[in-house]
Design an enzyme around this catalytic site. Structure first.
Site, PDB file in Angstrom:
ATOM      1  N   ARG A 127       7.556 -24.615   7.495  1.00  0.00           N
ATOM      2  CA  ARG A 127       6.779 -23.482   8.021  1.00  0.00           C
ATOM      3  C   ARG A 127       7.662 -22.500   8.783  1.00  0.00           C
ATOM      4  O   ARG A 127       7.466 -21.288   8.711  1.00  0.00           O
ATOM      5  CB  ARG A 127       5.655 -23.985   8.932  1.00  0.00           C
ATOM      6  CG  ARG A 127       4.567 -24.715   8.182  1.00  0.00           C
ATOM      7  CD  ARG A 127       3.411 -25.077   9.107  1.00  0.00           C
ATOM      8  NE  ARG A 127       2.517 -26.026   8.479  1.00  0.00           N
ATOM      9  CZ  ARG A 127       1.517 -25.688   7.656  1.00  0.00           C
ATOM     10  NH1 ARG A 127       1.280 -24.426   7.375  1.00  0.00           N
ATOM     11  NH2 ARG A 127       0.756 -26.608   7.116  1.00  0.00           N
ATOM     12  N   MET A 167      -4.732 -18.104   4.557  1.00  0.00           N
ATOM     13  CA  MET A 167      -5.029 -19.535   4.574  1.00  0.00           C
ATOM     14  C   MET A 167      -3.782 -20.399   4.802  1.00  0.00           C
ATOM     15  O   MET A 167      -3.645 -21.472   4.226  1.00  0.00           O
ATOM     16  CB  MET A 167      -5.753 -19.931   3.284  1.00  0.00           C
ATOM     17  CG  MET A 167      -7.039 -19.137   3.052  1.00  0.00           C
ATOM     18  SD  MET A 167      -8.191 -19.118   4.458  1.00  0.00           S
ATOM     19  CE  MET A 167      -9.009 -20.684   4.184  1.00  0.00           C
ATOM     20  N   ASN A 223      -7.752 -12.742  14.345  1.00  0.00           N
ATOM     21  CA  ASN A 223      -8.175 -13.529  13.177  1.00  0.00           C
ATOM     22  C   ASN A 223      -9.687 -13.439  13.047  1.00  0.00           C
ATOM     23  O   ASN A 223     -10.393 -13.308  14.056  1.00  0.00           O
ATOM     24  CB  ASN A 223      -7.780 -14.997  13.360  1.00  0.00           C
ATOM     25  CG  ASN A 223      -8.192 -15.862  12.179  1.00  0.00           C
ATOM     26  OD1 ASN A 223      -8.030 -15.470  11.018  1.00  0.00           O
ATOM     27  ND2 ASN A 223      -8.740 -17.037  12.454  1.00  0.00           N
ATOM     28  N   HIS A 271     -12.867 -15.720  11.585  1.00  0.00           N
ATOM     29  CA  HIS A 271     -13.171 -17.089  11.174  1.00  0.00           C
ATOM     30  C   HIS A 271     -14.665 -17.178  10.858  1.00  0.00           C
ATOM     31  O   HIS A 271     -15.487 -16.672  11.627  1.00  0.00           O
ATOM     32  CB  HIS A 271     -12.795 -18.068  12.288  1.00  0.00           C
ATOM     33  CG  HIS A 271     -12.993 -19.493  11.894  1.00  0.00           C
ATOM     34  ND1 HIS A 271     -12.161 -20.135  11.003  1.00  0.00           N
ATOM     35  CD2 HIS A 271     -13.935 -20.400  12.251  1.00  0.00           C
ATOM     36  CE1 HIS A 271     -12.593 -21.367  10.822  1.00  0.00           C
ATOM     37  NE2 HIS A 271     -13.666 -21.563  11.563  1.00  0.00           N
TER      38      HIS A 271
HETATM   39  C1  GAR Z   1     -13.564 -14.893   4.929  1.00  0.00           C
HETATM   40  O1  GAR Z   1     -14.836 -15.457   4.909  1.00  0.00           O
HETATM   41  C2  GAR Z   1     -12.827 -15.302   6.193  1.00  0.00           C
HETATM   42  O2  GAR Z   1     -13.652 -15.411   7.311  1.00  0.00           O
HETATM   43  C3  GAR Z   1     -12.299 -16.654   5.792  1.00  0.00           C
HETATM   44  O3  GAR Z   1     -11.862 -16.487   4.474  1.00  0.00           O
HETATM   45  C4  GAR Z   1     -12.678 -15.503   3.835  1.00  0.00           C
HETATM   46  C5  GAR Z   1     -11.780 -14.492   3.178  1.00  0.00           C
HETATM   47  O4  GAR Z   1     -12.521 -13.623   2.378  1.00  0.00           O
HETATM   48  N1  GAR Z   1     -11.231 -17.064   6.659  1.00  0.00           N
HETATM   49  C6  GAR Z   1     -10.957 -18.327   6.920  1.00  0.00           C
HETATM   50  O5  GAR Z   1     -11.596 -19.267   6.473  1.00  0.00           O
HETATM   51  C7  GAR Z   1      -9.776 -18.530   7.826  1.00  0.00           C
HETATM   52  N2  GAR Z   1      -9.709 -19.869   8.285  1.00  0.00           N
HETATM   53  P1  GAR Z   1     -11.916 -12.236   1.911  1.00  0.00           P
HETATM   54  O6  GAR Z   1     -10.582 -12.525   1.220  1.00  0.00           O
HETATM   55  O7  GAR Z   1     -12.929 -11.703   0.955  1.00  0.00           O
HETATM   56  O8  GAR Z   1     -11.738 -11.369   3.122  1.00  0.00           O
END
Ligand code: GAR
Length: 198
Positions: free
Chosen positions: A66, A91, A108, A110
């Protein structure tokens, strides 16, 4: 001075699109860069559509190192003179080395009502627990996963017979409202949380 924002995304980037759309006119921030760790992410086309530069940094060759992956990210950011980062469906877990460097300058989104359901599968876990409401949270990023000061939250009802995908779609609509609203405030130094119920 207009803040130069890097948006990090791993997927389709619907939140990234809403953020890019929002940063227009006399907005205190501008989209300077999209960063993705997925060479096939839909967000790459979205960056092109908006005429925003995009850096693709595949995490796989780093094989779990990382720190080395994050060093590469930092190096790629340099030419863009980035002031702040918005994680929007990025992610990958970031280490303290990275989050400390961007402390107070990284947000961020969430898909849960934090502090509930950090991590993955948030909607399934909320339904499984029998919760009455779910939602989304925008927060400052700290070294702890999905932690850090909350800057905004919108809750939606969980309906009887809700499936995770159905709930996720209902929450996503609110994510698209919340993230641009928080970013606009935050970019002017206003950290007053935006708390709404639908
Ligand atoms: C969104 O729902 C965001 O909140 C989530 O991923 C999705 C991305 O959608 N984020 C996480 O789960 C972070 N841990 P998008 O690519 O359409 O914006």
């Amino acid at each position: 001075m207009t803040k130069r924002v890097a948006i990090f995304a791993s997927g389709g980037g619907s939140n990234a699109v809403k953020l890019m759309e929002s940063m227009q006119g006399d907005h205190p921030a501008m989209p300077a860069l999209i960063v993705t760790n997925q060479p096939n992410a839909g967000v790459i086309q979205q960056a092109e559509r908006f005429g925003v530069a995009c850096e693709v940094i595949d995490h796989k060759p780093y094989a779990g190192d990382r720190a080395a992956f994050e060093t590469e990210i930092q190096n790629r950011l340099i030419p863009y003179q980035i002031d702040m980062i918005c994680l929007a469906g990025f992610m990958r877990v970031l280490t303290a080395g990275f989050t400390d460097h961007w402390s107070g300058r990284m947000l961020n989104i969430h898909p849960s009502l934090l502090p509930k359901y950090k991590g993955l599968n948030t909607h399934a876990r909320a339904i499984e627990a029998g919760d009455k409401r779910a939602g989304c949270t925008v927060h400052e990023v700290t070294a702890e996963l999905d932690d850090g000061p909350i800057l905004g939250q919108i809750s939606v009802p969980i309906l009887s017979g809700d499936a995770p995908a159905k709930l996720a779609a209902r929450v996503l609509v609110q994510e698209h409202q919340l993230y641009p609203a928080v970013l606009k405030r935050f970019a002017t130094g206003d950290k007053t949380p935006i708390m709404r119920k639908t």
